[in-house]
Design an enzyme around this catalytic site. Structure first.
Site, short mmCIF file in Angstrom:
data_model
loop_
_atom_site.label_atom_id
_atom_site.label_comp_id
_atom_site.label_asym_id
_atom_site.label_seq_id
_atom_site.Cartn_x
_atom_site.Cartn_y
_atom_site.Cartn_z
N GLN A 1 0.85 -1.19 0.00
CA GLN A 1 0.00 0.00 0.00
C GLN A 1 0.88 1.24 0.00
O GLN A 1 1.73 1.43 0.89
CB GLN A 1 -0.93 0.04 1.21
CG GLN A 1 -1.96 1.16 1.08
CD GLN A 1 -2.79 1.39 2.33
OE1 GLN A 1 -2.25 1.71 3.37
NE2 GLN A 1 -4.09 1.25 2.20
N GLY B 1 -9.12 -6.13 9.37
CA GLY B 1 -7.98 -5.42 9.92
C GLY B 1 -7.57 -5.98 11.26
O GLY B 1 -6.79 -6.92 11.36
N ARG B 2 -8.12 -5.42 12.33
CA ARG B 2 -7.69 -5.79 13.67
C ARG B 2 -7.80 -7.27 13.98
O ARG B 2 -6.95 -7.80 14.73
CB ARG B 2 -8.46 -4.96 14.70
CG ARG B 2 -8.07 -3.49 14.65
CD ARG B 2 -8.83 -2.67 15.67
NE ARG B 2 -8.48 -1.26 15.53
CZ ARG B 2 -9.00 -0.29 16.27
NH1 ARG B 2 -9.91 -0.59 17.19
NH2 ARG B 2 -8.65 0.96 16.10
N TYR C 1 -5.82 11.10 4.29
CA TYR C 1 -4.45 11.35 3.88
C TYR C 1 -4.42 12.19 2.58
O TYR C 1 -5.45 12.69 2.15
CB TYR C 1 -3.67 10.04 3.77
CG TYR C 1 -3.57 9.35 5.12
CD1 TYR C 1 -2.94 10.00 6.18
CD2 TYR C 1 -4.13 8.10 5.34
CE1 TYR C 1 -2.86 9.39 7.43
CE2 TYR C 1 -4.06 7.50 6.59
CZ TYR C 1 -3.42 8.16 7.63
OH TYR C 1 -3.36 7.58 8.88
N ARG D 1 -7.70 2.28 -2.32
CA ARG D 1 -8.54 2.30 -1.11
C ARG D 1 -9.16 3.69 -0.96
O ARG D 1 -8.46 4.71 -1.04
CB ARG D 1 -7.72 1.96 0.13
CG ARG D 1 -8.54 2.06 1.43
CD ARG D 1 -7.75 1.71 2.67
NE ARG D 1 -8.22 0.47 3.26
CZ ARG D 1 -8.32 0.26 4.58
NH1 ARG D 1 -8.01 1.20 5.43
NH2 ARG D 1 -8.74 -0.89 5.04
#
Length: 362
Positions: A98, A316-317, A177, A224
């Protein structure tokens, strides 16, 4: 409808299941953004994912404001990533990099220069730095004549990712971002061809995607987005037409897949009451659509696939404390709980010491 455990083709990558590992910043590189030896074991432990999307990885020092995150702009970084990808492949896995430019979401003590963004704005709160948390700073707007340099940075990072053995790349255009700061109108007040209209605000995303595709090919390029609601202070007054236009542009480019991070009102990060835009995006994006955020049970993830909107789910987590997550989901085994105190702690604890299911009780 397909199940989580059915294979799927993601452009040039044939994935054995639809359980993708979402990008997870973990802070285990060194101060020069060179991956550590620990990262080889960490990613290899999780090679049973249908596809690993690496942690966000800086395209340049200017773009990497997170302490101890990895990069892809130097030869040393490329050399240190190579054992990671080699080991993942040897374990039967697939992994893409990424590509990250944080924009205003970092601090000059890490960037070594003033943060840049679409406009002269500032994030509320504090940034992570090598010396602890510090107040965010006002970013300077990128000048028009700097855009070509930015595109060159994405091109170099893509070349380096392929040289390091990654199976492709993902453009990080989400989570507030840099690219997201150009997309959304509360962060972008430009009056040139990169601001104002939706067409102008998606221009940078499209140009970055075109440049990356010119190196990697569309079938090894993904993106993404985080289309619904505030993300680290970045938001839009009318998100549906913006993100459907962005998704349509990416669909026309033929990217391998589009990943959407869509938290809900009970989300663990970036909580929002804004409805998910994946149904609207599904209507305009003809490729593989991956959804993400707070899918913590196989039932919840499968229900999303059953709607016909998503083709795969990125977790994810759950992958932090469950390196063998696909096996646990298939077997209906309980999921181990991760420790937030060790997310960014630089050491092996909470990183490579979570046991796989077959050794969890020994």
């Amino acid at each position: 409808m397909p199940s989580l455990f059915d294979p799927i083709t993601l452009g040039a990558v044939d994935a054995p299941n639809r359980i993708l590992m979402a990008p997870l910043t973990r802070g285990r590189a060194d101060r020069d953004a060179v991956p550590s030896d620990m990262m080889v074991e960490y990613y290899t432990q999780r090679a049973s994912a249908g596809l690993i999307i690496s942690e966000a990885t800086g395209i340049s020092r200017e773009g990497l404001g997170w302490p101890f995150a990895p990069g892809l702009w130097t030869d040393a970084q490329v050399a240190a990533w190579k054992p990671v990808t080699d080991s993942v492949h040897a374990a039967g896995g697939r992994i893409i990099a990424q590509l990250w430019h944080m924009g205003r979401q970092g601090h000059s003590s890490v960037y070594e220069t003033q943060p840049v963004s679409s406009s002269a704005t500032k994030t509320e709160g504090q940034a992570h730095t090598f010396e602890g948390k510090k107040d965010f700073e006002v970013a300077r707007p990128l000048e028009l004549n700097e855009i070509p340099r930015l595109l060159n940075d994405y091109e170099l990072a893509t070349k380096n990712a392929l040289a390091a053995g990654f199976d492709g790349v993902q453009i990080h255009a989400a989570n507030g971002y840099l690219i997201d700061q150009f997309l959304r109108d509360n962060a972008n007040s430009r009056t040139d061809e990169y601001g104002g209209s939706i067409e102008n605000r998606i221009r940078l995303l499209r140009e970055v995607a075109e440049r990356v595709i010119s190196v990697a090919g569309a079938d090894r390029t993904s993106v993404r987005l985080s289309p619904n609601g505030d993300s680290q202070g970045v938001d839009d007054s009318n998100p549906e037409p913006l993100f459907t236009a962005a998704a349509k542009a990416l669909s026309d480019l033929g990217i391998a897949f589009l990943e959407l991070r869509e938290p809900g009102p009970d989300g663990t990060f970036g909580k929002t009451d804004v409805p998910k835009l994946s149904p609207a995006i599904r209507k305009v994006f003809t490729g593989v659509l991956v959804v993400n955020s707070d899918y913590d049970t196989p039932e919840k993830a499968q229900a999303e696939l059953d709607t016909g909107i998503a083709d795969a789910i990125s977790f994810g987590r759950p992958f932090i404390a469950n390196p063998d997550l696909p096996k646990r989901l298939r077997d209906g085994a309980p999921l181990a709980k991760d420790d937030a105190k060790t997310w960014y702690s630089q050491g092996p604890e909470g990183y490579i010491d979570y046991p796989a299911l077959q050794t969890a009780d020994t």
